[in-house]
Write a protein that holds these residues in place. Structure first.
Motif, mmCIF file in Angstrom:
data_model
loop_
_atom_site.group_PDB
_atom_site.id
_atom_site.type_symbol
_atom_site.label_atom_id
_atom_site.label_comp_id
_atom_site.label_asym_id
_atom_site.label_seq_id
_atom_site.Cartn_x
_atom_site.Cartn_y
_atom_site.Cartn_z
ATOM 1 N N LYS A 4 -5.729 2.923 2.814
ATOM 2 C CA LYS A 4 -5.754 1.558 3.306
ATOM 3 C C LYS A 4 -4.690 1.150 4.205
ATOM 4 N N ALA A 5 -3.439 1.959 3.932
ATOM 5 C CA ALA A 5 -2.027 1.397 4.851
ATOM 6 C C ALA A 5 -2.394 1.933 6.213
ATOM 7 N N LEU A 6 -2.928 3.083 6.496
ATOM 8 C CA LEU A 6 -3.227 3.503 7.791
ATOM 9 C C LEU A 6 -4.187 2.714 8.476
ATOM 10 N N VAL A 7 -4.972 2.086 7.937
ATOM 11 C CA VAL A 7 -6.248 1.376 8.428
ATOM 12 C C VAL A 7 -5.522 0.117 8.718
ATOM 13 N N ALA A 8 -4.595 -0.502 7.898
ATOM 14 C CA ALA A 8 -3.902 -1.873 8.141
ATOM 15 C C ALA A 8 -2.916 -1.578 9.106
ATOM 16 N N GLU A 15 5.643 2.000 12.614
ATOM 17 C CA GLU A 15 5.912 3.348 13.166
ATOM 18 C C GLU A 15 6.476 4.334 12.056
ATOM 19 N N ILE A 16 7.424 3.991 11.224
ATOM 20 C CA ILE A 16 7.847 4.806 10.372
ATOM 21 C C ILE A 16 6.907 5.107 9.219
ATOM 22 N N TYR A 17 6.369 3.922 8.752
ATOM 23 C CA TYR A 17 5.329 4.114 7.707
ATOM 24 C C TYR A 17 4.178 5.112 8.217
ATOM 25 N N TYR A 35 0.935 -1.282 0.134
ATOM 26 C CA TYR A 35 -0.057 -0.065 0.237
ATOM 27 C C TYR A 35 0.941 1.098 0.091
ATOM 28 N N MET A 36 2.053 1.116 0.795
ATOM 29 C CA MET A 36 2.949 2.347 0.686
ATOM 30 C C MET A 36 3.482 2.595 -0.429
#
Length: 449
Positions: A153-157, A172-174, A145-146
């Motif tokens: 979507k990445a934040l939800v996951a 945490e970096i993402y 996703y990143m």
């Protein structure tokens, strides 16, 4: 990326074909099994020494003996992948999944091919099938996703994985990368509020929420969160932010100072909160000057602060209150700690010297600044004013005449130069020149109107 090593499963496959083999002569079964095993082990041996072409030949023999052997197709795919024959590798892995769709390692083969060939839509589709068997593969999905900029979507996951497995450094970096883009912060604020309700003893959620509110200039909300944190986890450094405010309001100076020192020395607390804390204490000290030594100590925490020149700002505070002695102390501290040639700070200091009638340091500082900024008329003006006040009229006349040439489009400053020149000539006993310069000052001021 997760890589799987398949434990050899062909023994299990033998059991699945027992009913078929029961119709064949025992000698033939033994021969076929021996040939399969020999070829399969040979393929592993050749793959181990990176003879992938030979490994493929051995695996093709296995498939000829057992056309529906998923393990052989999977191994075939791995060898094709090592040779970067991506189409053949994918076909082999897909055949393995068709024969045994419940084996996550077979799906991981397709995933490896799609990732290496940057076929990210297929990689996402495949990893979602693997997650059914092993949810930890969702970390791979987050990475995809990143890469594809699907940050929502990445934040939800990320939040789902943090909630289920705990935080990880990669996540945490993402997350920080995503939240650096303001449009995602509201979603994260909602998530953190929800997390705090679920687990009120988890300090990191409060701190992250305070950080987001501070970043968005919502300081009051940040302080409300700190107050909530103080109630739930009173030993937290961040809790001191709320406690400090309460102590100040209750006039409990000793407790407030103790809390303030924890805040200012903390490496965790946001600098905006620190500046606000110091400002509140400054206002308190203005009404309670006996705590000025504690203010001095507090300012020392900001000696290496690159965002705000704290001593100068405190000097300005006292300046605005016409407490020029205090203003001078902090302007001098600022010049000593940082560059002593800062133009703005020096002009503020010279004005404070003038108002405090400290003409000797006024003259000395102004003359020094003339050397640094030889075309800045303000410094000539203050040097002339100081010399006049110390009755050094000749020196005043000389420096004022030099500086007047640099005055451009500043009516008030030009008038003040003429007034000081009039004072200098008056001190030298030249009444005619005195009147001449006073008249010039009036004419200049009339132009302003």
């Amino acid at each position: 990326m997760k890589k799987g090593f398949l434990v050899i499963l062909f023994f299990a496959l033998l059991g699945n074909t027992a009913s078929v083999m029961a119709q064949i002569e025992p000698e033939d079964i033994a021969m076929a099994t021996d040939q399969y095993q020999d070829s399969f082990y040979e393929s592993l041996k050749q793959k181990g020494i990176e003879n992938y072409d030979k490994a493929i030949v051995s695996l093709e023999k296995c498939i000829k003996l057992k056309p529906n052997d998923a393990v052989a197709y999977f191994e075939l795919g791995k060898n094709y992948l090592a040779l970067k024959q991506y189409r053949n590798a994918q076909d082999s892995f897909e055949k393995a999944t068709q024969l045994d769709p419940k084996n996550k390692w077979f799906w991981s083969g397709i995933y490896d091919v799609s990732f290496e060939t940057k076929n990210y839509p297929l990689a996402i589709e495949t990893i979602q099938k693997i997650i059914v068997f092993d949810e930890e593969y969702k970390d791979d999905l987050i990475t995809l996703y990143m890469i594809t900029n699907q940050f929502d979507k990445a934040l939800v996951a990320i939040n789902e994985m943090n909630d289920k497995f705990g935080k990880s450094s990669d996540r945490e970096i993402y997350k920080n990368q995503i939240l650096s883009q303001g449009k995602y912060q509201n979603a994260e604020i909602g998530n953190l509020i929800s997390e705090i309700k679920k687990n009120p003893k988890e300090e990191s959620n409060y701190i992250n929420l305070i950080f987001l509110y501070s970043k968005g200039e919502e300081t009051e909300k940040a302080l409300d969160v700190a107050k909530q944190l103080a109630k739930e986890i009173p030993t937290s450094e961040w809790a001191q932010v709320s406690l400090f405010k309460g102590y100040i309001d209750a006039n409990q100076a000793d407790k407030a100072i103790k809390a303030m020192n924890v805040i200012l020395s903390s490496s965790k607390i946001d600098s905006k909160i620190k500046h606000r804390t110091l400002n509140e204490f400054l206002i308190y000290v203005n009404k309670n000057p006996q705590y000025a030594p504690d203010l001095e100590k507090a300012i020392s925490y900001f000696d290496n602060d690159k965002e705000i020149d704290v001593a100068k700002e405190i000097g300005k505070f006292y300046h605005s209150k016409n407490q020029f002695e205090n203003a001078i102390k902090y302007y001098e501290k600022e010049l000593k700690s940082n560059s002593d040639t800062d133009r703005e700070t020096n002009l503020l200091l010279l004005e404070a010297y003038t108002q405090a009638k400290q003409f000797e340091p006024l003259t000395k500082r102004a003359m020094y600044m003339i050397e640094v900024y030889p075309s800045q008329p303000q410094f000539y003006y203050y040097a002339g004013l100081g010399n006049n006040q110390m009755k050094q009229f000749k020196n005043a006349k000389t420096v004022l005449e030099m500086g007047l040439d640099y005055v451009v489009d500043d009516v008030k400053l030009e008038a003040n130069f003429n007034i000081q020149l009039g004072e200098a000539y008056n001190g030298l006993g030249d009444a005619k020149k005195k009147e001449e310069y006073f008249l010039k000052a009036n004419e200049v001021l009339k132009k302003k109107k």
